[in-house]
Write a protein that holds these residues in place. Structure first.
Motif, short mmCIF file in Angstrom:
data_model
loop_
_atom_site.label_atom_id
_atom_site.label_comp_id
_atom_site.label_asym_id
_atom_site.label_seq_id
_atom_site.Cartn_x
_atom_site.Cartn_y
_atom_site.Cartn_z
N LEU A 1 0.84 -1.20 0.00
CA LEU A 1 0.00 0.00 0.00
C LEU A 1 0.87 1.25 0.00
N HIS A 2 1.92 1.26 0.81
CA HIS A 2 2.82 2.41 0.88
C HIS A 2 3.48 2.69 -0.47
N GLU A 3 3.94 1.65 -1.14
CA GLU A 3 4.61 1.82 -2.43
C GLU A 3 3.65 2.36 -3.48
N LEU A 4 2.44 1.83 -3.51
CA LEU A 4 1.47 2.28 -4.50
C LEU A 4 1.03 3.72 -4.24
N LEU A 5 0.82 4.07 -2.98
CA LEU A 5 0.43 5.44 -2.65
C LEU A 5 1.53 6.43 -3.01
N ASP A 6 2.77 6.06 -2.77
CA ASP A 6 3.89 6.94 -3.15
C ASP A 6 3.88 7.18 -4.65
N ALA A 7 3.65 6.12 -5.43
CA ALA A 7 3.63 6.26 -6.88
C ALA A 7 2.48 7.14 -7.35
N VAL A 8 1.32 6.99 -6.72
CA VAL A 8 0.15 7.79 -7.09
C VAL A 8 0.34 9.26 -6.70
N ARG A 9 0.84 9.50 -5.50
CA ARG A 9 0.98 10.87 -5.01
C ARG A 9 2.06 11.65 -5.75
N ALA A 10 2.92 10.95 -6.47
CA ALA A 10 3.91 11.63 -7.30
C ALA A 10 3.25 12.25 -8.54
N ARG A 11 2.02 11.82 -8.85
CA ARG A 11 1.34 12.29 -10.07
C ARG A 11 0.01 12.98 -9.81
N PHE A 12 -0.64 12.64 -8.71
CA PHE A 12 -1.98 13.17 -8.43
C PHE A 12 -2.06 13.72 -7.01
N GLU A 13 -2.97 14.67 -6.82
CA GLU A 13 -3.40 15.04 -5.48
C GLU A 13 -4.60 14.15 -5.16
N VAL A 14 -4.50 13.34 -4.12
CA VAL A 14 -5.53 12.35 -3.84
C VAL A 14 -5.93 12.38 -2.38
N HIS A 15 -7.07 11.77 -2.11
CA HIS A 15 -7.53 11.58 -0.74
C HIS A 15 -8.43 10.34 -0.71
N PHE A 16 -8.62 9.78 0.48
CA PHE A 16 -9.56 8.68 0.64
C PHE A 16 -10.92 9.25 1.03
N GLU A 17 -11.93 8.80 0.30
CA GLU A 17 -13.29 9.25 0.55
C GLU A 17 -14.13 8.08 1.08
N PRO A 18 -14.75 8.22 2.24
CA PRO A 18 -15.60 7.13 2.73
C PRO A 18 -16.88 7.03 1.90
N VAL A 19 -17.18 5.83 1.43
CA VAL A 19 -18.39 5.59 0.65
C VAL A 19 -19.18 4.50 1.36
N SER A 20 -20.38 4.83 1.76
CA SER A 20 -21.22 3.90 2.50
C SER A 20 -22.12 3.14 1.53
N VAL A 21 -22.11 1.82 1.63
CA VAL A 21 -22.95 0.97 0.80
C VAL A 21 -23.80 0.09 1.72
N ASP A 22 -25.04 0.47 1.85
CA ASP A 22 -25.98 -0.30 2.67
C ASP A 22 -25.43 -0.55 4.07
N GLY A 23 -24.90 0.50 4.68
CA GLY A 23 -24.43 0.42 6.05
C GLY A 23 -22.98 0.03 6.22
N GLN A 24 -22.31 -0.37 5.15
CA GLN A 24 -20.90 -0.73 5.21
C GLN A 24 -20.07 0.36 4.53
N THR A 25 -19.02 0.80 5.18
CA THR A 25 -18.22 1.91 4.65
C THR A 25 -16.92 1.40 4.04
N PHE A 26 -16.64 1.89 2.84
CA PHE A 26 -15.40 1.58 2.14
C PHE A 26 -14.61 2.88 1.95
#
Length: 253
Positions: free
Chosen positions: A11-36
């Motif tokens: 996860l750390h390696e992939l996030l480093d690669a993504v953040r070198a190109r994009f401004e990103v954030h994690f957004e909570p998405v609720s699906v029928d009571g379960q959050t991703f």
């Protein structure tokens, strides 16, 4: 990056690669009571403007894979209600950020989340790892829209999922054949496709109804699970369930 490299990276390696190109954030998405937790580009408008500047007079390739479409949320809600049997497998095609595939994995399906865009696979793999679903899901590059070389995927799946995969008419024939090759022969196997209601895609369904029984359900929903949120944007989407009329056992090539 290859599929193998993406699936083996941390996860750390992939996030480093993504953040070198994009401004990103994690957004909570609720699906029928379960959050991703879903990785999103923080300022999509700014990113598209940057792509336009880079393209100059050339063609602009918009990052459709990066948007969490209303139809993908509807598909995730429906997937939440499908209960797998031991060993059941699911495939999400044209997955974008992989929300429906994540839901399938959380339900217990052995899940492949697929797309043709490398960035989509990276974002989806990050979402798999962020939501602790690495034992149930991985990513794979799949192009369902061409029969030029046939696809290299040989498996069949109890569940094939696709949100907003019907926006290019030239892919309709190949997609119909793809589903026929990869949908399981089990009686309860189905392909579930969701689209914005205005899209319709009559050409696909006219072709698909020769090989599949098709059930349609039109559903309206709000972009909020809060029943008191009167300002939440409302969407109207169509959900289609495809089951094979006739399939030849063992024909997965």
């Amino acid at each position: 990056m290859t599929d193998h490299e993406i699936n083996e990276a941390s996860l750390h390696e992939l996030l480093d690669a993504v953040r070198a190109r994009f401004e990103v954030h994690f957004e909570p998405v609720s699906v029928d009571g379960q959050t991703f937790e879903i990785l999103q580009i923080s300022d999509m408008e700014r990113y598209v403007d940057m792509l336009a500047d880079q393209a100059g007079e050339g063609p602009l390739e918009l990052p459709f894979w990066a948007k969490l479409w209303p139809a993908s949320i509807l598909l995730a809600y429906y997937t939440k209600r499908v209960d797998p049997k031991p060993g059941d497998r699911a495939l999400e095609i044209g997955a974008g950020v992989g929300l429906a595939g994540l839901v399938a994995a959380s339900k217990g399906f052995d899940t492949l989340i697929s797309d043709i865009e490398t960035d989509s696979l990276i974002f989806s793999r990050i979402n798999i790892l962020k939501n602790n679903l690495e034992n149930m899901a991985r990513v794979v590059r799949v192009d369902f829209g061409t029969e030029k070389d046939r696809d290299t995927l040989k498996d069949r799946f109890r569940l094939i999922l696709g949100a907003e995969v019907l926006y290019i008419e030239d892919t309709y024939r190949a997609l119909t054949k793809f589903i026929g090759r990869h949908l399981d022969t089990a009686p309860d196997a189905e392909a579930i496709l969701s689209i914005n209601y205005t899209r319709r895609a009559h050409g696909f369904f006219q072709r698909a109804e020769k090989e599949f029984s098709i059930q349609q359900q039109v559903m309206g929903f709000k972009a909020s699970e809060n029943a008191e949120d009167k300002d939440a944007e409302r969407f109207l989407c169509a959900l289609y369930r495809l089951t094979p009329r006739k399939i030849s056992p063992g024909d997965a090539s």
